[in-house]
Design a protein around this motif. Structure first.
Motif, mmCIF file in Angstrom:
data_model
loop_
_atom_site.group_PDB
_atom_site.id
_atom_site.type_symbol
_atom_site.label_atom_id
_atom_site.label_comp_id
_atom_site.label_asym_id
_atom_site.label_seq_id
_atom_site.Cartn_x
_atom_site.Cartn_y
_atom_site.Cartn_z
ATOM 1 N N ASN A 1 -1.585 -4.280 -8.901
ATOM 2 C CA ASN A 1 -1.719 -3.140 -8.002
ATOM 3 C C ASN A 1 -0.346 -2.629 -7.579
ATOM 4 O O ASN A 1 0.636 -3.388 -7.575
ATOM 5 C CB ASN A 1 -2.525 -3.532 -6.761
ATOM 6 N N TYR A 2 -0.297 -1.382 -7.174
ATOM 7 C CA TYR A 2 0.965 -0.748 -6.795
ATOM 8 C C TYR A 2 1.676 -1.498 -5.668
ATOM 9 O O TYR A 2 2.899 -1.582 -5.653
ATOM 10 C CB TYR A 2 0.724 0.709 -6.398
ATOM 11 N N ASN A 3 0.937 -2.073 -4.733
ATOM 12 C CA ASN A 3 1.547 -2.772 -3.595
ATOM 13 C C ASN A 3 1.806 -4.254 -3.849
ATOM 14 O O ASN A 3 2.285 -4.957 -2.965
ATOM 15 C CB ASN A 3 0.685 -2.612 -2.349
ATOM 16 N N ASP A 4 1.479 -4.764 -5.036
ATOM 17 C CA ASP A 4 1.712 -6.173 -5.350
ATOM 18 C C ASP A 4 3.202 -6.480 -5.456
ATOM 19 O O ASP A 4 4.014 -5.608 -5.751
ATOM 20 C CB ASP A 4 1.033 -6.548 -6.676
ATOM 21 N N TYR A 5 3.526 -7.750 -5.209
ATOM 22 C CA TYR A 5 4.894 -8.245 -5.355
ATOM 23 C C TYR A 5 4.960 -8.978 -6.696
ATOM 24 O O TYR A 5 4.269 -9.977 -6.896
ATOM 25 C CB TYR A 5 5.237 -9.192 -4.212
ATOM 26 N N CYS B 1 4.657 -0.862 -9.911
ATOM 27 C CA CYS B 1 4.476 -1.383 -8.552
ATOM 28 C C CYS B 1 5.784 -1.199 -7.804
ATOM 29 O O CYS B 1 6.845 -1.033 -8.415
ATOM 30 C CB CYS B 1 4.014 -2.838 -8.560
ATOM 31 N N LYS B 2 5.714 -1.218 -6.501
ATOM 32 C CA LYS B 2 6.914 -0.928 -5.713
ATOM 33 C C LYS B 2 7.682 -2.178 -5.300
ATOM 34 O O LYS B 2 8.839 -2.089 -4.935
ATOM 35 C CB LYS B 2 6.575 -0.082 -4.492
ATOM 36 N N ASN B 3 7.060 -3.348 -5.355
ATOM 37 C CA ASN B 3 7.701 -4.577 -4.898
ATOM 38 C C ASN B 3 8.008 -5.470 -6.086
ATOM 39 O O ASN B 3 7.114 -6.132 -6.604
ATOM 40 C CB ASN B 3 6.780 -5.312 -3.912
#
Length: 160
Positions: A30-34, A52-54
């Motif tokens: 997911n996009y917000n996953d680290y 993803c961003k993270n």
């Protein structure tokens, strides 16, 4: 903190872009996953192809040694594990708190039934095994891309 292992020619095998793109399609990130690439190489090809961003990476040549990595809030670990250090990397992966899954390339016989039992005991269950022949690596290597998720699948269980 000192490095646990030295970089070497044996460990310096970049994953071809076509392989990374094929493997990333099997991950449900997911996009917000680290996401952590545990052995990124100098080209960061895995993280560049994950939306993803993270993101974080480890690369011995950049003084970021995975074997001393300490973040315990990781959703996914991805990467092409160094073949001659597989046991050490496997142990480190098991020791970290990974919330959602693993997507790793390794030699096809590296994930043994004993290692599957260890993964199951940590809540990881096999989702996919994608057999790959990577022609770009000298004579071509038979490897597998293993996807493990923290969701029990009724169709795949290791019995003792």
């Amino acid at each position: 903190m000192p490095m646990i292992y030295e970089s070497s020619e044996k460990n310096d095998i970049e994953t071809p872009l076509r392989i990374v793109i094929e493997c990333v399609k099997l991950l449900n990130i997911n996009y917000n996953d680290y996401v952590l690439d545990c052995c990124s190489g100098l080209n960061n090809i895995w993280l560049d192809n994950i939306n993803c961003k993270n993101k974080d990476y480890c690369e011995i040549k950049l003084n970021k040694d995975f074997l001393t990595y300490e973040n315990n809030n990781i959703d996914w670990i991805v990467g092409n594990l160094p073949f001659n250090l597989f046991s050490k990397f496997f142990k480190k992966i098991i020791d970290l708190n990974v919330n959602k899954g693993l997507g790793i390339i390794c030699l096809e016989h590296s994930i043994t039934p004993s290692r599957m039992i260890i993964l199951n005991s940590k809540g990881f269950y096999i989702k996919y095994i994608r057999k790959l022949k990577i022609k770009e690596w000298k004579f071509g290597f038979n490897v597998c891309f293993f996807v493990f998720i923290k969701e029990k699948n009724s169709f795949c269980e290791v019995l003792q």
